[in-house]
Design a protein around this motif. Structure first.
Motif: not given
Length: 578
Positions: A415-424
């Protein structure tokens, strides 16, 4: 721990009432809040405690509650346990004389009681043919009354519906029919196919009444075929959805859109074979008592405007491309669109400039955007009617009730930090059961813990709203730089001469890929490649400025109004000699 959190989520909105009950102490109610505060301070990537967060979404979240890229849409409204057939029967009992369906081109009008009667007779006809519960029946056709009739008749008879894209070619159709035990034909549009098809099977039992118990069980599947992500002829995947999937998804989408508190007369140009048409359209009709107006069998911008005017529609359905086409009609100002209040869009990203034009040019005061996939039945995020302009134009809405979403690093899965892009990723009651008869594809898409990989790059904010950056497969890699076409398309739509822009990556020997903008200009206006490039300079990064600018009259489209970017790429590479 998860059971404790679910209880707290459901009871939080009734805290005042709980204080009166001696069985619940004030300490028990407040304890989870203290745990949340602790979690917010100690989040680290991979920390398993992130899965305990939830956000109440019965109304727009007012207090930010997220501290990492995970959200659970907690709700005090329970899931429904009824079937498709039971939903329609309840609507017919409650609104027997209300108009349910209008097919303008065919001159068909049905009240809820009339539609319910037709569904019972059609279900009896299918059973009289020898079809039985669990059989699979293919429906291949455009937006006609017979399509939605058999959508509900198959559900009533316990038969699995296989909705077939009318744009399928021979090999695709052969594969799809191979998945059905018995072929059946809907009313086929002569403009979309040369095959002379008739509706067979109705007459055999048209005057009969569906026998007791004909309705399928709650887990009876409905087989849907989403668009392929490539134009190469191959076996399409069949997302298998249950009654539970689509009944509840339509129910909560309808609540989010406000269908439960005001009369809705909706213009529906989206195809019924697509989930937006059959679920967010057809199932919302059965669950919330709204009236659906279908302007024409195939998509026709002018027919849409005429239907809005003549049928006094106050709600619109459509993909961004459909709205762009309606906005582009030269005589748009001649139509009386004063009845329009709000609308829904999904299927692809809607540029902010298009959203603003809908408000100024078509009187759409509240355009609500949603996001989902067929595999999610289809919606996962939907906006609220009262969202501000930034949320309406920059996000795809807030997490839906009883759904979870997280954004993870594409490589590590953390899980990435809040606001960072990544796969949903999405996990919910609405996630499909499987890809029909394809365990390998199913395991690729859905993990053992039921998280569905969307293939979209996104980010989450503290209020549970989602921003879509683009599809992983659409990403352009230019000399090592990752470029998302949606960002460039959004900017190009602000050019005063641009009607629509689609951005793709094309081959380049030195950089791997180059940015190519395919632009439709507004009628009567002109523009040059250098004008477009100069418009971009100083506004977006130099490596995002389109190297190629090609002006086009149209794009290769799917039957549901989505641009086929892979085919567009092939056409541009051929045209540019790459």
């Amino acid at each position: 721990m998860s059971a404790v959190w679910i209880s707290f989520s459901l009871l939080r909105s009734r805290e005042t009432h709980l204080r009166q009950l001696s069985v619940f102490s004030r300490r028990a109610v407040l304890q989870p809040v203290q745990v949340v505060s602790s979690l917010q301070k100690t989040w680290t990537p991979g920390n398993p405690t992130w899965c305990c967060r939830s956000l109440h979404v019965d109304s727009p979240p007012m207090v930010p509650g997220q501290s990492f890229s995970y959200v659970h849409g907690a709700s005090s409204v329970s899931l429904l346990g009824q079937t498709v057939g039971q939903s329609l029967q309840a609507a017919a009992d409650r609104w027997p004389h209300r108009e349910a369906l209008v097919f303008v081109q065919d001159g068909v009008r049905k009240t809820f009681s009339q539609f319910q009667e037709d569904v019972d007779q059609a279900a009896a006809g299918l059973l009289a043919l020898g079809l039985k519960r669990g059989d699979r029946l293919g429906v291949w056709g455009p937006n006609t009354y017979h399509w939605i009739l058999f959508q509900f008749a198959t559900a009533k008879a316990g038969i699995i519906l296989v909705s077939i894209n009318p744009a399928y070619q021979l090999k695709e159709l052969e594969f799809t029919l191979g998945k059905t035990t018995r072929p059946a034909y809907g009313d086929c549009d002569r403009q979309q196919t040369d095959r002379d098809c008739t509706c067979r099977g109705c007459d055999a039992g048209w005057k009969q009444t569906a026998p007791p118990g004909a309705a399928g069980p709650a887990d009876q599947t409905v087989l849907r075929r989403p668009h392929q992500h490539t134009v190469h002829i191959r076996s399409p995947k069949g997302a298998t959805l249950s009654h539970h999937n689509i009944v509840n998804n339509a129910y909560f989408v309808g609540l989010r859109l406000g269908f439960n508190w005001k009369p809705i007369r909706a213009c529906v140009p989206v195809p019924l074979y697509h989930c937006i048409g059959s679920v967010i359209g057809g199932m919302c009709m059965a669950l919330h008592g709204i009236t659906l107006v279908f302007p024409s069998a195939g998509y026709d911008s002018r027919a849409n405007l005429e239907a809005i005017q003549n049928e006094r529609c106050n709600f619109l359905y459509g993909t961004p491309t459909m709205y762009i086409d309606m906005l582009g009609q030269p005589d748009l100002h001649n139509y009386d669109l004063s009845s329009v209040e709000s609308g829904f869009t999904g299927g692809s990203l809607c540029p902010p400039e298009v959203m603003r034009k809908l408000r100024t040019d078509m009187n759409v005061k509240d355009m609500i955007i949603g996001y989902g996939t067929t595999e999610n039945s289809p919606a996962a995020f939907v906006g609220y009617p009262r969202d501000n302009e930034e949320l309406k134009t920059e996000t795809v809405g807030c997490i839906l009730n009883h759904a979870e979403a997280k954004v993870v690093d594409v490589s590590s899965g953390e899980v990435v930090p809040l606001g960072d892009p990544g796969e949903l990723l999405i996990r919910a009651y609405s996630v499909m059961l499987e890809y029909w008869d394809d365990p390998d594809k199913t395991s690729e898409a859905i993990a053992k813990d039921r998280w569905y990989r969307t293939g979209d790059i996104a980010s989450l904010d503290r209020f549970g709203y989602c921003r879509i950056v683009g599809r992983i497969k659409d990403m352009i890699i230019r000399g090592g730089e990752n470029i998302y076409p949606a960002e460039i398309e959004k900017f190009l739509h602000t050019h005063p001469n641009v009607q629509e822009a689609q951005v793709i990556g094309v081959r380049d020997e030195r950089l791997g890929e180059q940015v190519c903008a395919c632009i439709r200009l507004k009628e009567g206006l002109d523009c040059s490649r250098e004008e477009i490039r100069n418009f971009c300079k100083g506004q977006i990064s130099h490596f995002k400025i389109p190297h190629y600018v090609v002006f086009v009259d149209s794009y290769p489209m799917t039957a549901s109004g989505k641009v086929q970017k892979i085919k567009l790429r092939e056409e541009m590479e051929k045209k540019l000699g790459l």
